[in-house]
Design a protein around this motif. Sequence first.
Motif, PDB file in Angstrom:
ATOM      1  N   MET B   1       0.878  -1.051   0.159  1.00 23.44           N
ATOM      2  CA  MET B   1       0.056  -0.030   0.052  1.00 23.44           C
ATOM      3  C   MET B   1       0.994   1.354  -0.008  1.00 23.44           C
ATOM      4  N   ILE B   2       0.316   2.279  -0.661  1.00 24.68           N
ATOM      5  CA  ILE B   2       1.049   3.475  -0.702  1.00 24.68           C
ATOM      6  C   ILE B   2       0.083   4.580  -0.022  1.00 24.68           C
ATOM      7  N   VAL B   3      -1.028   4.251   0.268  1.00 24.69           N
ATOM      8  CA  VAL B   3      -1.860   4.977   0.964  1.00 24.69           C
ATOM      9  C   VAL B   3      -1.800   4.718   2.444  1.00 24.69           C
ATOM     10  N   SER B   4      -1.636   5.893   3.374  1.00 21.78           N
ATOM     11  CA  SER B   4      -1.609   5.526   4.987  1.00 21.78           C
ATOM     12  C   SER B   4      -3.017   5.483   5.465  1.00 21.78           C
ATOM     13  N   ILE B   5      -3.186   4.643   6.411  1.00 19.18           N
ATOM     14  CA  ILE B   5      -4.853   4.758   6.823  1.00 19.18           C
ATOM     15  C   ILE B   5      -5.091   6.106   7.437  1.00 19.18           C
ATOM     16  N   PHE B   6      -4.070   7.049   7.945  1.00 22.58           N
ATOM     17  CA  PHE B   6      -4.307   8.188   8.380  1.00 22.58           C
ATOM     18  C   PHE B   6      -4.562   9.323   7.272  1.00 22.58           C
ATOM     19  N   VAL B   8      -6.903   8.518   5.407  1.00 24.31           N
ATOM     20  CA  VAL B   8      -8.406   7.934   5.108  1.00 24.31           C
ATOM     21  C   VAL B   8      -8.958   8.523   6.465  1.00 24.31           C
ATOM     22  N   ALA B   9      -8.384   8.189   7.605  1.00 34.91           N
ATOM     23  CA  ALA B   9      -8.927   8.770   8.970  1.00 34.91           C
ATOM     24  C   ALA B   9      -8.450   9.949   9.148  1.00 34.91           C
ATOM     25  N   GLY B  10      -8.799  11.229   8.289  1.00 37.58           N
ATOM     26  CA  GLY B  10      -8.206  12.319   8.667  1.00 37.58           C
ATOM     27  C   GLY B  10      -8.328  13.211   7.358  1.00 37.58           C
ATOM     28  N   PRO B  11      -7.892  14.285   7.180  1.00 39.31           N
ATOM     29  CA  PRO B  11      -7.540  15.094   8.471  1.00 39.31           C
ATOM     30  C   PRO B  11      -8.292  15.357   9.475  1.00 39.31           C
TER      31      PRO B  11
END
Lengths: 293, 223
Positions: B1-6, B8-11
Motif C-alpha cells: 500500500m502507498i496510502v496511509s490509513i491516516f 483516510v481517517a483524517g485530517p
Amino acid sequence: MYSHFASMLALCQEKHWPLWKAVCAEETELTGRDEESIFARMEHRYDIMAQSAQKALDNPLLGHTGKPTLITGLAQAHQQYAQRGNTLCGPVLNRMMARALSCSEANASMGRVCAMPTAGACGIVPAVLLTLEEELSIPRRKVLEALIVASGVGAVITQNATVSGAEGGCQAECGAAAAMAAAAAVYLMDGTPEQSLQAMSHALINVMGLVCDPIAGLVQIPCAQRNASQAMNALLSADLALAGMVCPVPPDEVLEAMYRTGKSLPPTLRETALGGLAGTKAGQEIAREIHGA
Amino acid sequence: MIVSIFEVAGPIMVGPSSSHTAGAARLSRLATLFLNQPFRHVSFGLHGSFARTYHGHGTDLALVAGALGIRQEDEEMKRAFQIAQERGITYDFYPIDLGDAHENSVAITFTLEDGSTTQVVGSSIGGGRVLVTSIDGIDTELTLDSPTLLVIYEDRPGMLSRICAELAYANINIGVLKCSRQKKGGQACSVIETDSPIPQDIQQTLTQLRGVQNALILNPSEA
C-alpha cells in the motif's frame, strides 16, 4: 504486502490474522509507525469523531456567518424523534442517524471533525461505530480495531479508485464511507475477514451511481441525508454479509465498477452544483440567495 | 500500500471541506513561513472554484486564519476576521486568473512591515494537501508532505553540490530534488525533500555559503 482486497485477504488467511492486524502491519511497513502508536493516533481521531457526533444533538449549530445553515437543528430534532416509542426504524437506528446528522451539522458550521474518508462523509463511520459500541457494550480496544479495519478498507479504495466526489460522485464519498463502516461492523460482530469484504461490496453495490449534487455547492443538502442513509446502508450490508450473502463479483471488481461508474458520470453530477438536486429550480434559488446573482 | 490509513481517517479539521477550508488554511499558514519579517496586510487572489465559492465554504475565513497562524483543526478559525482586527492586520480578496492552475488556487501577497511584498502562489489539491507553485515569481513544486529544504541561490556551477554536501555530512538522504531558475545565471531555487527531519543548524551553514540568498527548512511536524 497488499495493494488490493484479494491480496489483503490472502495475507489474513496466510498469517491467520484478523483484518486489523494486516492493516496495522501494512501501515508499519509504509510509515515505520508501530502498533501502539497506530492505536494511540486512532484513539485521538475516534475522540474527535465522538465529539462531532454529539455536538449538534445538544445544541443546533449555526453557520460561520452566525445564521442558520440549511441543516441547522436537524440532528437535535432527529434525536428527539428517536426517543419516541413509535418510530419505524426503532430507537437504536434512529439514534445512529441522529449521530450522523450531528457530524454533518458540525462540519457545516465550521466545527472540528475528522474526515472519514472526507469531510462531507464524516458522519457515517462514527455513527455506526459509536452506536454499536454503546448497544453491544464493546470494549474500546475492539472498537479501535474496527476503526483500523474501516481505515484499511478506505485506503484500498483510495489507492485503487477514488474517494473524491468531484471525481467519482457521492458513491465515492458517502458510498466509500458506508463500505468502510460495513466492513468494521462485521468485525465487531466477530465476522470473518471475508465477510467484512463482502459487506464492503454490498455497501458499494447498494449505492452505485449515486451522484454528488450539493445545493449551492455547500456540504449540507443532500450530504446530511446521505450521511444518515449511508450509515443505515453500512449496517444492512453488514447483516447481508453476516447472513452469508456472497456477491458473485469479487470485491476488487466491485470497487473497479464503482470507480468506472464515477468516471462516466457527467461533470454536472460531480460536485459542480449544476445537476441533480442542485440543478432544481428551488436549488438554484437557494444558491442565488446565498452567493448573490 | 502507498496510502496511509491516516490519510483516510483524517485530517482532523474544521469543516466544511478539506479543500476549501483545511487546505486553504494550511496553505496560507505555510505561506507565512517564507516571510522574513511580520506583515501588516495580506491580499488573496482567488482562482477557479476558490473565486466562485469562497464565501459559502468559509474559504475567506480559512485563508485569513492561516495567515494569522491558526491551524486547520482550530475552531478559532471562525473568529479569524475579528482576530485580524485585534492584531491590526488588514486583508482583501479579489478574483484572479492563474491560467490552467488547479481549480482551488490562490495568490497570496503579503505587505511586510518595511513596505516590501512577498507573493506565494499555491493550490489546495484535496484532502487538506497543498502544493506551493511559486514563491516571489520563482516556479517551484512544494508539497510539504516530507521534510523539505528550500534554497534560493545564484545560478552558477557548483552551488547545488555544495548544498547537497551539507545534507550528506548530516547523513540525511535526499528523496526528491527539483531545481528551477528565473533565467540562466539569475536566481535559482532548489526544493529538496528528505527521508528524515532536517536539523535547523543546516540553515545557518547554508546561508553563510557564498551565493546562497536564502535557505528555509520545513519539517512536516510544523506543517
